[in-house]
Design an enzyme around this catalytic site. Sequence first.
Site, PDB file in Angstrom:
ATOM      1  N   CYS A  61      -3.064   1.632   6.539  1.00 20.57           N
ATOM      2  CA  CYS A  61      -3.101   0.674   7.843  1.00 20.57           C
ATOM      3  C   CYS A  61      -4.135   1.516   8.961  1.00 20.57           C
ATOM      4  CB  CYS A  61      -1.782   0.149   8.092  1.00 20.57           C
ATOM      5  SG  CYS A  61      -0.612   1.585   8.618  1.00 20.57           S
ATOM      6  N   ASN A  72       0.686  -1.300  -0.123  1.00 20.85           N
ATOM      7  CA  ASN A  72       0.092   0.117  -0.019  1.00 20.85           C
ATOM      8  C   ASN A  72       0.894   1.303  -0.078  1.00 20.85           C
ATOM      9  OD1 ASN A  72       0.720  -0.488   2.736  1.00 20.85           O
ATOM     10  ND2 ASN A  72      -1.061   0.516   3.451  1.00 20.85           N
ATOM     11  N   GLU A  96       4.507  -4.321  12.225  1.00 16.76           N
ATOM     12  CA  GLU A  96       3.513  -3.399  12.121  1.00 16.76           C
ATOM     13  C   GLU A  96       2.398  -3.792  11.318  1.00 16.76           C
ATOM     14  OE1 GLU A  96       3.727  -0.536  13.477  1.00 16.76           O
ATOM     15  OE2 GLU A  96       5.669  -0.248  14.080  1.00 16.76           O
TER      16      GLU A  96
HETATM   17  P1  NAD Z   1       0.795  -9.278   3.399  1.00 15.06           P
HETATM   18  O1  NAD Z   1       0.915  -9.646   4.970  1.00 15.06           O
HETATM   19  O2  NAD Z   1       0.083 -10.155   2.610  1.00 15.06           O
HETATM   20  O3  NAD Z   1       2.274  -9.153   3.011  1.00 15.06           O
HETATM   21  C1  NAD Z   1       3.296  -8.244   3.398  1.00 15.06           C
HETATM   22  C2  NAD Z   1       4.647  -8.777   2.936  1.00 15.06           C
HETATM   23  O4  NAD Z   1       4.933  -9.886   3.756  1.00 15.06           O
HETATM   24  C3  NAD Z   1       4.721  -8.755   1.609  1.00 15.06           C
HETATM   25  O5  NAD Z   1       5.943  -8.538   0.952  1.00 15.06           O
HETATM   26  C4  NAD Z   1       4.682 -10.499   1.296  1.00 15.06           C
HETATM   27  O6  NAD Z   1       5.301 -10.954   0.116  1.00 15.06           O
HETATM   28  C5  NAD Z   1       5.519 -10.948   2.561  1.00 15.06           C
HETATM   29  N1  NAD Z   1       4.877 -12.483   2.870  1.00 15.06           N
HETATM   30  C6  NAD Z   1       3.855 -12.966   2.616  1.00 15.06           C
HETATM   31  N2  NAD Z   1       4.062 -14.314   3.154  1.00 15.06           N
HETATM   32  C7  NAD Z   1       5.121 -14.261   4.067  1.00 15.06           C
HETATM   33  C8  NAD Z   1       5.815 -15.343   4.693  1.00 15.06           C
HETATM   34  N3  NAD Z   1       5.272 -16.500   5.118  1.00 15.06           N
HETATM   35  N4  NAD Z   1       6.976 -14.988   5.211  1.00 15.06           N
HETATM   36  C9  NAD Z   1       7.578 -13.659   4.998  1.00 15.06           C
HETATM   37  N5  NAD Z   1       7.124 -12.825   4.277  1.00 15.06           N
HETATM   38  C10 NAD Z   1       5.885 -13.042   3.760  1.00 15.06           C
HETATM   39  O7  NAD Z   1       0.185  -7.760   3.611  1.00 15.06           O
HETATM   40  P2  NAD Z   1      -0.010  -6.937   2.210  1.00 15.06           P
HETATM   41  O8  NAD Z   1      -1.346  -7.380   1.653  1.00 15.06           O
HETATM   42  O9  NAD Z   1       1.049  -6.767   1.399  1.00 15.06           O
HETATM   43  O10 NAD Z   1      -0.273  -5.384   3.037  1.00 15.06           O
HETATM   44  C11 NAD Z   1      -1.622  -4.966   3.565  1.00 15.06           C
HETATM   45  C12 NAD Z   1      -1.644  -5.168   5.107  1.00 15.06           C
HETATM   46  O11 NAD Z   1      -0.309  -4.386   5.573  1.00 15.06           O
HETATM   47  C13 NAD Z   1      -2.764  -4.462   5.715  1.00 15.06           C
HETATM   48  O12 NAD Z   1      -3.481  -5.457   6.912  1.00 15.06           O
HETATM   49  C14 NAD Z   1      -2.256  -3.190   6.437  1.00 15.06           C
HETATM   50  O13 NAD Z   1      -3.005  -2.940   7.525  1.00 15.06           O
HETATM   51  C15 NAD Z   1      -1.010  -3.739   6.719  1.00 15.06           C
HETATM   52  N6  NAD Z   1      -0.089  -2.521   6.848  1.00 15.06           N
HETATM   53  C16 NAD Z   1       0.386  -2.170   8.276  1.00 15.06           C
HETATM   54  C17 NAD Z   1       1.035  -1.122   8.260  1.00 15.06           C
HETATM   55  C18 NAD Z   1       1.228  -0.559   9.830  1.00 15.06           C
HETATM   56  O14 NAD Z   1       2.171   0.351   9.887  1.00 15.06           O
HETATM   57  N7  NAD Z   1       0.850  -0.996  10.843  1.00 15.06           N
HETATM   58  C19 NAD Z   1       1.542  -0.246   7.239  1.00 15.06           C
HETATM   59  C20 NAD Z   1       0.881  -0.446   6.162  1.00 15.06           C
HETATM   60  C21 NAD Z   1       0.316  -1.705   5.852  1.00 15.06           C
END
Ligand code: NAD
Length: 511
Positions: free
Chosen positions: A281, A152, A247
Amino acid sequence: MASVEEQAPAAAAAEREIAVENPATGQVIAHVPDLGADAVAELARRGRAAQPAWEALGFEGRGRVLRRAQRWLLDNAERVIETIVSETGKTWEDAQAAELAYGASAFGFWAKQAPRYLADERVRSASVFVKGKRLVLRYRPLGLVGVIGPWNYPLTNSFGDCIPALAAGNSVILKPSEVTPLTSLLLAEGLRESGLPADVFQVATGRGATGEAVVDAVDMVMFTGSTETGRRVMARAARTLTPVALELGGKDPMIVLSDADLERAANAAVYYAMLNTGQTCISVERVYVEAPVYDAFVAKVTAKARRLRHGVPAGPGSVEVGAMTHAPQVDIVERHVEDARSKGARVLVGGAREARPGQWFEPTVLADVDHDMTIMREETFGPTLPIMKVADADEAVRLANDSPYGLSASVFSGDAARGEAIARRLEAGSVCVNDALVNYYALELPMGGAKASGLGYRHGAGGIRKFTQHQALLVSRIHPRRDVHMFPYRPFTTRLFTRVLRLLYGRGRRD
Ligand code: NAD
């Protein structure tokens, strides 16, 4: 711009490729390697080899590189924004305000503050055992940090955490989302042009398996993404006892009290729910409004949301709401809106997926929602604004806290002190009064989730100290050849020690 293959360091070792799409048009705009575990291990080897020289540059040397990168970012602003827009489908303004501006301020902030946050601390101790010795707390870089990010905010939430990790003297492997890898590759180019030594910052493009390989290979994992994946990352990191900072997702509530400035509250609700097409987020995901002002608030929000221009971003000022970045997310938004509609919510604006190339969902306002509806309980992460009527502030607080998440929250009241009192009752990592989300720009203020929204903090002192080992140093300069507590044990000294203990800790009044 160098080709993507040139920028991805271990492209030759790639097992497969990932097609990157522009979500606003559906067109494939690039291919990047999907790195396997061996390629990641090789990046780790290089990153570790490069780290000691980077650490040895000291704060000043590293700060110089970060300040040059800040300049590079501004000199290349248009290219950076275009890259972000092309792989996320977000508007020009969303890329400028929440990504470029963040990156530009973060480079300067960490270059300036790293020496202060990570300066050696002289510690004084009350213990008799260490009298006369020099005690120092030192923040030592961990070595190789793995940053794993979501789609995002490819600059702010993926690359953003690399800046303090680098400022602390670590080398970094960034695993960006497979959906939005291009911004990270461009920023790697920017760092190289700014004089960052080779291999100190490397990008590992790939999917979840690449992320797992990063977790296995590094000394610390900074993960941003969904709560579900965060759990998996933590479980995997437990195998090697690798520290993690997480996060994660959120379901941020906004509370509107009857004494609030309704015009400001409505503007904030629409902006912070629709910003980045709702894929933030800490966006406003649900609103609780006190009964006396509910109808007026809903009317204002509805009128404002109807005026939003929605479509393919075509440069500055063209639209307020862009595309959705990730196709499966559109399915989630549609499911939540349909669930609410079927349970009696009124859809006042939008409410449907759009049939055109790319991934689109209309900006949507829902009224008369309640906690039986998924849209008030699970993270929607889309351009939706569900509004619920509550009897009073106590009910609003109870419902706001009725969530597994605890990322951020906001309270709107004409009485700032009352607003703050309510803010203090909310189970969230950060709470704004008569505002939302802008706390994120205050890099001095910690930002982290409560409950299932995360573990640890970014920003502030904790946001850089987490990339270090808190090393304790004790230096004894003047000392006898044998301290009294050392071998051999003697009855006299043992009895003396008993008296000393009573003298030290046995005096004073107690209940
Ligand atoms: P996601 O959890 O699907 O993926 C995040 C990352 O993790 C990607 O790079 C993905 O390839 C990687 N990943 C997937 N499986 C993995 C594994 N088993 N081991 C290690 N890495 C792995 O999240 P998304 O759909 O890309 O992002 C959206 C989410 O992120 C929403 O829930 C949002 O709230 C959250 N978010 C949180 C913050 C915060 O600061 N709290 C900021 C931005 C987004």
